[in-house]
Scaffold this motif. Structure first.
Motif, PDB file in Angstrom:
ATOM      1  N   VAL A   1      -3.599   3.173  -1.174  1.00  0.00           N
ATOM      2  CA  VAL A   1      -4.344   2.680  -1.844  1.00  0.00           C
ATOM      3  C   VAL A   1      -3.275   1.501  -2.779  1.00  0.00           C
ATOM      4  O   VAL A   1      -1.870   0.745  -2.213  1.00  0.00           O
ATOM      5  CB  VAL A   1      -3.925   3.827  -3.482  1.00  0.00           C
TER       6      VAL A   1
ATOM      7  N   ARG B   1       4.524   2.105 -10.551  1.00  0.00           N
ATOM      8  CA  ARG B   1       3.448   1.663  -9.917  1.00  0.00           C
ATOM      9  C   ARG B   1       2.100   1.521 -10.642  1.00  0.00           C
ATOM     10  O   ARG B   1       1.895   2.491 -11.686  1.00  0.00           O
ATOM     11  CB  ARG B   1       3.962   1.804  -8.916  1.00  0.00           C
TER      12      ARG B   1
ATOM     13  N   ILE C   1      -1.154   1.294 -10.108  1.00  0.00           N
ATOM     14  CA  ILE C   1      -2.442   0.986  -9.586  1.00  0.00           C
ATOM     15  C   ILE C   1      -3.794   0.785 -10.188  1.00  0.00           C
ATOM     16  O   ILE C   1      -4.379   1.471 -11.291  1.00  0.00           O
ATOM     17  CB  ILE C   1      -2.701   2.506  -8.731  1.00  0.00           C
TER      18      ILE C   1
ATOM     19  N   TRP D   1      -0.451  -0.845  -4.059  1.00  0.00           N
ATOM     20  CA  TRP D   1      -0.028  -0.824  -5.925  1.00  0.00           C
ATOM     21  C   TRP D   1       0.992  -2.056  -5.803  1.00  0.00           C
ATOM     22  O   TRP D   1       0.742  -3.385  -5.344  1.00  0.00           O
ATOM     23  CB  TRP D   1       1.222   0.067  -5.030  1.00  0.00           C
TER      24      TRP D   1
ATOM     25  N   VAL E   1       1.216  -1.079  -0.176  1.00  0.00           N
ATOM     26  CA  VAL E   1       0.013  -0.048  -0.153  1.00  0.00           C
ATOM     27  C   VAL E   1       1.123   1.230  -0.155  1.00  0.00           C
ATOM     28  O   VAL E   1       1.752   1.601   0.476  1.00  0.00           O
ATOM     29  CB  VAL E   1      -0.729   0.102   1.207  1.00  0.00           C
TER      30      VAL E   1
ATOM     31  N   LEU F   1      -1.438   7.944  -2.341  1.00  0.00           N
ATOM     32  CA  LEU F   1      -2.095   8.245  -3.312  1.00  0.00           C
ATOM     33  C   LEU F   1      -2.178  10.475  -3.074  1.00  0.00           C
ATOM     34  O   LEU F   1      -3.881  10.137  -2.143  1.00  0.00           O
ATOM     35  CB  LEU F   1      -2.268   8.145  -4.255  1.00  0.00           C
TER      36      LEU F   1
END
Length: 151
Positions: free
Chosen positions: A61, A71, A73, A63, A43, A46
């Protein structure tokens, strides 16, 4: 007596929003404290800017690694609408940053994947976390996949 405002179909109610805000705040504290895992997923935080309010927003979020430090998402968010962070990110892409566990914010450039590029990334994501494929199968929208590259 005031009339109760009716919400759009597919949007969470007040209790769901309150619960999500509390869970997000707890996860944000964990990531900033150096622990960035939830349900077996990495995680990040963001950081975006509200598309209408212009106010800073922060959202934990999950990832997935994507090569040279990029990364991926997924804008799953449950329900029939993309999560608010997705609209904020797309409205102000140049103001996005991410925070990895215990680290300072880093500016990123988001790129929403499409077509074969999205399918290839989605296959890797769902191989790592099959539950996302199950969530996607129950949704009436295709989850956006966004690549974040550091600037």
């Amino acid at each position: 007596m005031a009339e109760k405002k009716k919400r759009k179909p597919g949007t969470p109610g007040a209790f769901s929003r309150w619960t999500q805000q509390k869970a997000n705040a707890r996860m944000t504290r964990k990531v900033r404290g150096g622990r960035g895992q939830f349900m077996g997923m990495d995680v990040l935080i963001l950081n975006t800017v509200g598309r209408r309010s212009g106010q800073p927003r922060e959202t934990p979020v999950a990832w997935f690694a994507d090569g040279e430090g990029a990364r991926l998402i997924v804008a799953s968010g449950g329900g029939s609408l993309n999560p608010d962070w997705h609209a904020n990110l797309m409205a102000h892409p140049g103001r996005a940053t991410i925070e990895l566990p215990g680290q300072e914010p880093v500016p990123v450039t988001p790129h929403q994947l499409a077509d074969a590029e999205r399918e290839e990334a989605w296959a890797r994501i769902t191989a790592a976390q099959p539950r996302l494929a199950k969530y996607q199968a129950k949704s009436d929208r295709q989850y956006p996949v966004i690549r974040l590259t550091t600037r």
